[in-house]
Every structure is written in C-alpha cells, then in structure tokens.
Design an enzyme around this catalytic site. Structure first.
Site, mmCIF file in Angstrom:
data_model
loop_
_atom_site.group_PDB
_atom_site.id
_atom_site.type_symbol
_atom_site.label_atom_id
_atom_site.label_comp_id
_atom_site.label_asym_id
_atom_site.label_seq_id
_atom_site.Cartn_x
_atom_site.Cartn_y
_atom_site.Cartn_z
ATOM 1 N N SER A 130 -75.008 36.655 70.729
ATOM 2 C CA SER A 130 -74.049 35.936 69.888
ATOM 3 C C SER A 130 -72.787 36.757 69.673
ATOM 4 O O SER A 130 -71.683 36.196 69.556
ATOM 5 C CB SER A 130 -74.660 35.657 68.506
ATOM 6 O OG SER A 130 -75.419 34.499 68.471
ATOM 7 N N HIS A 175 -72.448 33.916 60.161
ATOM 8 C CA HIS A 175 -72.512 34.069 61.612
ATOM 9 C C HIS A 175 -71.157 33.774 62.248
ATOM 10 O O HIS A 175 -70.636 34.561 63.053
ATOM 11 C CB HIS A 175 -73.589 33.136 62.169
ATOM 12 C CG HIS A 175 -73.975 33.368 63.586
ATOM 13 N ND1 HIS A 175 -73.414 32.664 64.627
ATOM 14 C CD2 HIS A 175 -74.887 34.200 64.148
ATOM 15 C CE1 HIS A 175 -73.965 33.059 65.774
ATOM 16 N NE2 HIS A 175 -74.868 33.985 65.510
ATOM 17 N N ASP A 207 -69.370 27.277 65.995
ATOM 18 C CA ASP A 207 -70.432 28.055 65.358
ATOM 19 C C ASP A 207 -70.716 27.495 63.976
ATOM 20 O O ASP A 207 -70.583 26.285 63.755
ATOM 21 C CB ASP A 207 -70.013 29.533 65.275
ATOM 22 C CG ASP A 207 -71.223 30.455 65.291
ATOM 23 O OD1 ASP A 207 -71.691 30.816 64.206
ATOM 24 O OD2 ASP A 207 -71.701 30.779 66.391
#
Length: 476
Positions: free
Chosen positions: A412, A204, A167
């Site tokens: 996600s 994220h 990621d």
C-alpha cells in the site's frame, strides 16, 4: 494460539458489509473473498447467456427454481456489469459457495467456444491485511521525522503533477501536517468509534497522500474515499466508483491505487474491465499495489501491468524490506510486479497534529515470520496482542496513542513512494507524459534488489533512510 490473519480479516470485512454475505475462495483456500449466491456478467447478450446456462443447470444449485435465477440489482452504465443471482446467499457458511462454483463450471464450455470470459465471482476489492497493508501502524516520534523525509522543492500550481489517490478519505486535521497543506478530497468517514478509539484503516489514505507529497512536493493531490469501512468494496461496484472518481476530478497524470484482489485467474477482473480499457486509451498512468499475500499469484488491478496492451498504462509495485536489501516478507512477487520501492516501516502522517488519538490493535503478531523469513519483520516485531486474535483466555489487547506520525508497512505504501518518484521525475525533467516519465525513470535507475532470486528494479527516493532493526531477542 497463532493468529489466523485471513480469517480475522474476513470477520472484520464482513462486519463492515453486514448486508452482503461473503465466502472465502477458491473453495475455502483463503485466497480471496467474494459475494455468496451471485456471479457477474457483462450487460446485454452475455448476461442472457449466463442466465440461460445457469437455468439449464439449476438442479445442481441449492435452493433456487429456474425462475429465481435472475439479475440481482440494477445494471450499471459505465462499468457494463450486472450481478446475477444463482443461489440463496443465506444458505451455508462462509467456507466457499458451491453454487457459485457450479455456475462458473457451467459457463466454462461457452467461454471456450467464444474465447471470451463470460462470468466471474463478485470479489471483494480491499486494502485489508493479507491484501494491503502488511501490518497495523506503530506510533513514531515527531523528533525522528518522516521517512522518506520531505524532499526539497516547492508547490507550483502551474506545473504541479496531478495525482489522484483512490483509497480511504482524509483525516479531518490532515492540513496541520505541512506536506499535506495543498491536499484536497473526501473526508474520512467515522474516524473513531463511540469510545473515541481510532478505527482500523483510518488514516490509510492520509498516510499515502503524505508519502506522495514527501517524495514529490510539486504535486496536486486529490484523495477520494472510495474504500471506506475496512477499506473494502465489491468488484461489481469498484469499476463504477473508479469512473466516478475520474469523472469528478478529470483524468489525472497519475492514479495511486493501494487496493485489489487475487481471483485465481490471469486475465484481470471482469468488474473493472471497462475502466481498464478506457484507462488504456488515456494518458494517465495507474500505479497499483502488488498486494501483501507473499505470493506470486496475480493481484488485480496491479497485474494488468503484465497483460498485452496495458504495459504503458499500469505500473505494479512491490515492497522492499526496511533496509532495502531485498523484498519484504509480505510482498507479492513475480514477473507481473514491475518495480519495487521501500514499503516496510515507512514513517508518515497517520493523523494531523491537533489531537492525540488512541488505537487498539486488532491483530496479534506472530512468534515468527508467517512467510518463513528470518529477518526481524513486522510479522513478529514489535510485539502486540489484538482484539480479533483473542480466544477469551489471552492477554488484554494492546492500546497505543498516535500523535501525528506513524510507522506502517505494506505494498500500500510502496505504491505512493513509486508515484512520488514518477512525479518528481516529471518535475525535474519538465516531462508532461507520466507514462514516458515512468519508462525514463526505470531506464535511468541504477538501484536493484534481490526478490525471491530475481534481480528487480528498486526505486529509492533520495530522502529515504534504510531502517535496520535488530532481532527482538537481541534487544534489552
């Protein structure tokens, strides 16, 4: 004016890849992004077939002589893919690339004869909106705590399940969030801009790692910053970066991947084919996000879960809405999505707790759900105005302050919840095979949800709390 989310995202990703001219495909349909003027082929004889075929048809492609049809950069080693230049990437705009489309058509007959895929667009693999995540983060109070909350359990280095998160990197103060005390990996590149504003998608990877750790405390989590700069990477580079991650850390028990792309096909991504074939022969389980296009179109690599030979190697995960009653409006769906987990309005660590940080919204919310749903989804609630949706007349973009926790939505984030469920099952049952643990978990599962008329497995962590949101019109 309603936001044009895909176009806004195109602009954002193009800014993060200034040296790579991009186009929208297929034929400006707004389904995926790809590199202009270039196609992909496997190294060796297949690349020569592609070059020769394009040269024979070069008169249909603008701006090149036969001699200019050539390999555009070094051939890779592990992924076995090379880029072939078939047009001048500086010609035209971003609304598709006729030369690339023509090259694909020129090779279709050869592919029919060989029964093997020879050529592909060079797609952008991304965590972005209309791919992942489904919205932008919203500040959450520390008093309410994370959701899912941290499960009971201890971190035991001798028995911890190894999880590799592919990621963005980790925020610098991530260890100040207790569940991430044992997490290691790459640092997030350029957390804030020159004005101290948190950049889009920063946090994220940290948010994902926090969800895994909350659901499964007995995990050794490594986060690799493979997807920095708007969370995007070219397909030609992605396979190689996946190999680099596992070469660096060793093949883990579980890989958590919250990125991908559609490509208009049902046979996977050429750029990750070598990695997926090696994964198939390893004991590792890949848990991959189904994507946020609200579509049944296969999203890769998640959709490998539906291809023969990959059933054991890949678990594709869609998102349930905040109350868990059905699929989230944005979640991709279809038979290739094998399980669903909470993925709307989850609460976790965006940053650590050391320093509050401001964020300016990039996208505006809609007046109603962009996918036609009637519940109060994140498409239109809570309301905010974003920079990329501005037309020069609209209101000033909204700014918020993050002090650790955030509420965020997307497949996600359903993905690391599912990763945590598999890892927690491994710990509880002393199961060392993550693929077998996945099947055991699904066989024992008693929770289901309705997604577009289908009855699907719902993986609900014991510490997850359904969130019921009143329609905005009903609020004071």
């Amino acid at each position: 004016m309603a936001p044009q989310r895909f176009r806004e995202q195109f602009t954002q990703i193009q800014r993060s890849m200034p040296d790579v001219p991009l186009a929208v495909g297929p034929d400006d349909a707004g389904e995926f992004l790809y590199e202009k003027g270039v196609v992909l082929a496997r190294d060796g004889e297949e690349a020569r077939v592609v070059e020769d075929t394009v040269r024979r048809h070069f008169t249909t492609f603008a701006g090149l002589t036969p001699e200019q049809v050539r390999r555009a950069g070094p051939e890779t080693n592990r992924s076995g893919i090379t880029r072939i230049r078939v047009a001048d990437p500086g010609q035209g705009d971003g609304s598709g690339d006729p030369a690339v489309a023509g090259a694909l058509r020129a090779l279709s007959a050869a592919e029919g004869r060989t029964g093997r895929r020879l050529v592909s667009r060079n797609h952008v693999v991304s965590i972005a909106v209309n791919a992942c995540p489904g919205d932008e983060p919203v500040p959450a109070s520390r008093a309410a705590g994370p959701n899912p909350a941290a499960a009971d359990g201890v971190h035991d280095p001798g028995s911890a399940v190894a999880v590799l998160v592919i990621d963005t990197g980790l925020m610098r103060d991530h260890r100040s969030y207790p569940p991430l005390a044992h997490t290691r990996g790459d640092a997030q590149v350029a957390e804030c801009d020159g004005d101290g504003i948190l950049q889009q998608y920063c946090g994220h990877g940290t948010f994902i790692a926090g969800l895994v750790a909350a659901v499964a405390p007995n995990t050794d989590i490594t986060v690799r910053g493979t997807l920095n700069d708007a969370g995007a990477v070219l397909e030609s580079e992605f396979g190689e970066k996946l190999f680099e991650a596992v070469d660096r850390d060793g093949w883990p028990d579980v890989i958590s991947l919250s990125a991908g792309t559609s490509n208009g096909r049902t046979d996977g991504l050429l750029g990750v084919d070598a990695f997926m074939r090696e994964l198939r022969d390893r004991p590792t389980l890949l848990v991959a996000a189904a994507g946020n296009n609200g579509s049944a179109t296969p999203f890769w690599p998640a959709a490998y879960a539906d291809l023969p030979g990959y059933e054991n190697a890949v678990l594709s995960v869609g998102a349930l809405r905040a109350d868990g009653e059905s699929g989230a409006c944005f979640s991709n769906h279809g038979g290739w999505v094998k399980a669903y987990a909470p993925g709307e309005r989850l609460t976790g660590a965006l940053t650590g707790f050391e320093t509050p940080v401001p964020y300016v919204y990039q996208h505006s919310t809609y007046d109603a759900c962009r996918y036609g749903f009637t519940y109060p989804c994140t498409c239109h609630h809570p309301r905010h105005t974003g920079v990329l949706s501005e037309d020069g007349v609209s209101a000033k973009p909204d700014q918020v302050m993050f002090e650790g926790l955030a509420q965020w939505s997307g497949t996600s984030f359903a993905t690391p919840v599912a990763v945590g469920m598999v890892a927690a099952h491994m710990t509880a049952r002393a199961e060392t095979d993550p693929r077998e643990a996945r099947w055991q978990l699904l066989r024992a599962n008693t929770e289901f949800a309705e997604v577009r008329g289908a009855h699907v497995p719902a993986l609900l962590p014991p510490t997850w709390r359904p969130v019921r949101v009143s329609p905005p019109s009903a609020r004071a």
